[in-house]
Design a protein around this motif. Structure first.
Motif: not given
Length: 488
Positions: A155, A165, A457, A485-487
């Motif tokens: 990711y 990401t 995430y 999907v994000t950090r």
């Protein structure tokens, strides 16, 4: 309930009922509304072919049992935990596998553990039991952790912005299929499953949408030799799976013959050592490997994907899980202990399995006439040949058994609340002699995977995230689960 950090933007939530100055309402997970009128015979056939989950009516979610009839076949729908126990445990010897279930599953799994009966099943169960003891399953924890970490690294972006990401939308349902396959391959087959991992999720979806769907001829109990059109379409991908298994076995057999001192002592080696006249045939070994590759990992994959989706709609529960994951992973490096030390993480997974049971139906048929007498004087007479339908889909959402049955309320599975849940009202892994042999393995795998995923995430809904549960052997999100999907 403490919220340790801000974890969502209101504009990004895909739930309803969020009020800025109040606690969000529990998330009502999308599911078919129970029917209020009985379907016609043709409507039953069309609905079962399209999505059996849409068939169930209001009585299936309110009554303890229902005796009904379809095409001159008597069926008993069971929701009373005492009657569930009677059929699956106390008098299990009187109930064989349901005919329709076997017509669907046996073409795929043949004599694998899910479909074998009698002496064949007993030999296979005995051969595999040592691998899945709790002690042995704990030995897989480090491998589960390393494969999860390697997977989630995908990711991340590469290049100048490394460490961030890419913020793309991913099909989380497919991602979880790939992750669980990689864990299965590493832990049970030492990473030696033939075939390309990148194609695996697509092949599983094709297999289940063709070979794993109900055909009208199944409902009519037509003989197995009568061709099912949809299953004819799945023969190629099934042949591919069986080819993968054959290559994997041949490769390991060469290793056992040529390098006996270095061959891994894993599930595959154990099965091959059971080969012989008093053990398993090579066909039974192949069938059981197919069962674990094609079905064993699939149930965990679906439950993981539904868990991430439900958490995206439940900000307070997500906050609890994130706080727990951060705290435990900072103080306890050994993943062997995570299952015990992460009760919130386990609870969200178990609640997702309640709402979306990976195996939504358990089918049996009475060999001889039977009678169950409940502790309150109620009784049920079960004639010989009666089909028994124990449906985790209805059992897990039954108004007689659950508070807010259609809502995502993971706190019900916390240790202090578990005692209120009857052992026979919650069946994600079945119960009795045929309880899922890999239940401990799956729970440990899920908690470790969720800890890695949610430790790094966030999985957020996007406008296209509109999953609808459909039954294709497992409870799948129709159209996948697109999520951003994000950090963290």
């Amino acid at each position: 309930m403490r919220v340790s950090k801000t974890i969502y933007r209101v504009s990004d939530l895909c739930t309803k009922g969020i009020i800025m100055d109040a606690t969000p309402l529990p998330f009502e997970a999308p599911a078919p509304i129970p029917r209020t009128t009985p379907p016609s015979r043709m409507e039953i056939i069309r609905t079962v072919m399209r999505n059996p989950l849409e068939l169930w009516g209001e009585p299936s979610f309110t009554l303890p049992w229902i005796m009904t009839r379809f095409i001159n076949e008597r069926s008993l729908i069971v929701n009373d935990p005492g009657l569930v126990r009677h059929v699956l445990v106390d008098n299990a010897a009187n109930y064989r596998m349901g005919t329709i279930r076997q017509l669907i599953l046996r073409p795929i799994l043949r004599d694998g553990l899910l479909t074998a009966e009698g002496e064949t099943w007993r030999r296979s169960r005995k051969a595999m039991a040592p691998v899945f003891t709790p002690r042995h399953s704990r030995g897989f924890a480090e491998q589960m952790l390393s494969r999860s970490r390697a997977f989630v690294a995908r990711y991340e972006t590469s290049g100048p912005g490394e460490g961030q990401t890419d913020d793309r939308v991913h099909d989380v349902a497919r991602d979880m299929t790939e992750l669980t396959f990689e864990i299965l391959s590493e832990t049970l087959f030492s990473g030696e499953v033939a075939g390309r991992e990148s194609e695996f999720a697509q092949d599983v979806d094709r297999l289940l949408s063709t070979m794993g769907s109900v055909d009208p001829l199944d409902l009519l109990k037509a003989p197995r030799w009568v061709p099912r059109l949809r299953r004819l379409m799945g023969r190629r991908v099934l042949a591919k799976f069986r080819g993968i298994v054959k290559q994997t076995i041949e490769s390991r057999e060469r290793g056992m013959r040529d390098h006996p001192d270095t061959v891994p002592e894993d599930f595959l080696t154990l099965l091959l050592r059971q080969r012989g006249p008093d053990g398993l045939s090579i066909e039974e070994i192949e069938d059981n490997i197919i069962t674990f590759i094609g079905a064993g990992h699939e149930t965990t994959a679906r439950a993981l994907a539904w868990t991430l989706y439900c958490l995206a709609n439940s900000p307070l529960d997500l906050a609890e899980v994130e706080e727990e994951v951060d705290r435990v992973t900072a103080s306890e490096a050994d993943p062997v202990h995570w299952l015990e030390k992460m009760p919130w993480t386990r609870a969200v997974f178990e609640e997702a399995m309640r709402l979306y049971p990976p195996a939504p139906s358990i089918n049996r048929a009475a060999i001889k006439p039977d009678r169950w007498e409940g502790p309150d004087g109620r009784s049920v007479d079960i004639p010989e040949g009666t089909t028994i339908l124990i449906m985790p889909w209805t059992l897990h959402r039954h108004k007689m058994l659950w508070d807010r049955p259609r809502h995502f309320v993971p706190s019900r599975f916390l240790p202090e609340n578990r005692g209120r849940i009857d052992r026979f009202q919650y069946l994600p892994f079945g119960v009795g002699p045929r309880i899922c042999i890999g239940a401990t393995f799956a729970l440990q795998e899920a908690v470790i995977a969720l800890a890695v995923l949610l430790g790094r995430y966030r999985f957020e809904c996007v406008p296209e995230t509109r999953p609808w549960p459909v039954q294709k052997l497992t409870t799948q999100p129709q159209g996948g689960l697109p999520m951003r999907v994000t950090r963290r």
